[in-house]
Motif scaffolding. Structure first.
Motif, PDB file in Angstrom:
ATOM      1  N   ALA A 279       0.832  -1.201   0.000  1.00 22.41           N
ATOM      2  CA  ALA A 279       0.000   0.000   0.000  1.00 22.41           C
ATOM      3  C   ALA A 279       0.871   1.257   0.000  1.00 22.41           C
ATOM      4  N   LYS A 280       1.923   1.252   0.810  1.00 21.64           N
ATOM      5  CA  LYS A 280       2.820   2.404   0.873  1.00 21.64           C
ATOM      6  C   LYS A 280       3.445   2.682  -0.490  1.00 21.64           C
ATOM      7  N   SER A 281       3.933   1.654  -1.132  1.00 18.82           N
ATOM      8  CA  SER A 281       4.520   1.811  -2.462  1.00 18.82           C
ATOM      9  C   SER A 281       3.469   2.305  -3.466  1.00 18.82           C
ATOM     10  N   TYR A 282       2.291   1.709  -3.398  1.00 22.79           N
ATOM     11  CA  TYR A 282       1.219   2.097  -4.322  1.00 22.79           C
ATOM     12  C   TYR A 282       0.825   3.559  -4.142  1.00 22.79           C
ATOM     13  N   TYR A 283       0.565   3.974  -2.903  1.00 20.63           N
ATOM     14  CA  TYR A 283       0.101   5.345  -2.658  1.00 20.63           C
ATOM     15  C   TYR A 283       1.162   6.384  -2.986  1.00 20.63           C
ATOM     16  N   ARG A 284       2.416   6.071  -2.816  1.00 22.36           N
ATOM     17  CA  ARG A 284       3.472   7.017  -3.203  1.00 22.36           C
ATOM     18  C   ARG A 284       3.502   7.190  -4.718  1.00 22.36           C
ATOM     19  N   THR A 285       3.324   6.110  -5.440  1.00 21.67           N
ATOM     20  CA  THR A 285       3.258   6.185  -6.907  1.00 21.67           C
ATOM     21  C   THR A 285       1.983   6.906  -7.350  1.00 21.67           C
ATOM     22  N   TYR A 286       0.879   6.609  -6.698  1.00 20.98           N
ATOM     23  CA  TYR A 286      -0.409   7.247  -6.991  1.00 20.98           C
ATOM     24  C   TYR A 286      -0.300   8.766  -6.802  1.00 20.98           C
ATOM     25  N   PHE A 287       0.301   9.190  -5.680  1.00 13.67           N
ATOM     26  CA  PHE A 287       0.463  10.619  -5.417  1.00 13.67           C
ATOM     27  C   PHE A 287       1.364  11.261  -6.475  1.00 13.67           C
ATOM     28  N   ALA A 288       2.442  10.584  -6.847  1.00 18.17           N
ATOM     29  CA  ALA A 288       3.338  11.111  -7.886  1.00 18.17           C
ATOM     30  C   ALA A 288       2.580  11.299  -9.199  1.00 18.17           C
ATOM     31  N   GLY A 289       1.658  10.399  -9.507  1.00 17.65           N
ATOM     32  CA  GLY A 289       0.828  10.542 -10.708  1.00 17.65           C
ATOM     33  C   GLY A 289      -0.065  11.765 -10.653  1.00 17.65           C
ATOM     34  N   ILE A 290      -0.573  12.072  -9.475  1.00 18.56           N
ATOM     35  CA  ILE A 290      -1.400  13.271  -9.297  1.00 18.56           C
ATOM     36  C   ILE A 290      -0.554  14.513  -9.540  1.00 18.56           C
ATOM     37  N   VAL A 291       0.624  14.550  -8.946  1.00 18.57           N
ATOM     38  CA  VAL A 291       1.522  15.694  -9.125  1.00 18.57           C
ATOM     39  C   VAL A 291       1.841  15.870 -10.607  1.00 18.57           C
ATOM     40  N   GLU A 292       2.102  14.779 -11.292  1.00 16.50           N
ATOM     41  CA  GLU A 292       2.421  14.833 -12.721  1.00 16.50           C
ATOM     42  C   GLU A 292       1.260  15.401 -13.539  1.00 16.50           C
ATOM     43  N   LYS A 293       0.026  15.065 -13.180  1.00 15.53           N
ATOM     44  CA  LYS A 293      -1.161  15.533 -13.902  1.00 15.53           C
ATOM     45  C   LYS A 293      -1.549  16.973 -13.529  1.00 15.53           C
ATOM     46  N   SER A 294      -0.989  17.498 -12.462  1.00 20.78           N
ATOM     47  CA  SER A 294      -1.481  18.751 -11.875  1.00 20.78           C
ATOM     48  C   SER A 294      -1.429  19.961 -12.805  1.00 20.78           C
ATOM     49  N   GLU A 295      -0.514  19.975 -13.734  1.00 16.74           N
ATOM     50  CA  GLU A 295      -0.380  21.126 -14.636  1.00 16.74           C
ATOM     51  C   GLU A 295      -1.624  21.361 -15.483  1.00 16.74           C
ATOM     52  N   ASP A 296      -2.438  20.338 -15.658  1.00 15.01           N
ATOM     53  CA  ASP A 296      -3.612  20.427 -16.536  1.00 15.01           C
ATOM     54  C   ASP A 296      -4.866  20.927 -15.827  1.00 15.01           C
TER      55      ASP A 296
END
Length: 186
Positions: free
Chosen positions: A93-110
């Motif tokens: 879960a820890k690994s998943y949520y860190r990757t999930y959060f990084a995906g949100i940050v990556e999408k944030s510009e839009d």
């Protein structure tokens, strides 16, 4: 005597890109965030709704997803309550949520508004490091409005926020054994 200045806010000079925290032990944190998402989308803003520790089946998401200005970025994996996880599940879960959060940050510009529902819980359970969330708050694109929800926000997040709203439970049906009801609590 200090001079008082009246600042008239217009659509052209309104401050944007503020940080909201909806916290506390009362009902309404997610509800307030989703209401803000609907308001922002209704004004033409592009909104990203994300949730942590939730399977993405809340009734409000179905309605909000119908709006072309709103994107729902749901978990692909759901691990349930942290207190029920084995040590192996916690690590996954820890690994998943860190990757999930990084995906949100990556999408944030839009987007103009991002809802991070239960991100505070993710931080408190060390699924997403506080430093990562604080860095995102500090370095987000200019004008990006952020909404963070969850219980017991860290002092650092409170200091970075422009709004902090505490939902306080006075009475709740759960205390009398009434479980969450579809269409009302989820």
């Amino acid at each position: 005597m200090r001079e008082r200045r009246l600042i008239l806010m217009t659509a052209d000079n309104r401050n944007t890109g503020l940080v909201h925290i909806y916290c506390g032990d009362g009902k309404g944190k997610t509800t307030a965030a989703m209401g803000l998402a609907a308001r922002a989308a209704g004004s033409g803003k592009k909104v990203l709704i994300t949730q942590f520790f939730k399977p993405g089946n809340s009734s409000e998401l179905k309605t909000l997803a119908l709006n072309s200005n709103i994107e729902i970025f749901s978990e692909k994996e759901h691990y349930g309550r942290v207190s029920n996880m084995s040590s192996e599940q916690l690590a996954k879960a820890k690994s998943y949520y860190r990757t999930y959060f990084a995906g949100i940050v990556e999408k944030s510009e839009d987007f103009d508004v991002i809802i991070l529902d239960e991100i505070i819980s993710a931080v408190n359970h060390n699924m997403v490091p506080l430093a990562n969330v604080a860095d995102f708050v500090d370095n987000r694109k200019e004008g990006l409005e952020l909404v963070l929800t969850g219980r017991n926000p860290q002092g650092e997040l409170i200091r970075k926020a422009d709004y902090v709203t505490m939902m306080q439970k006075v009475k709740h049906p759960y205390d009398n054994g009434i479980m969450a009801r579809k269409g009302i609590e989820f």
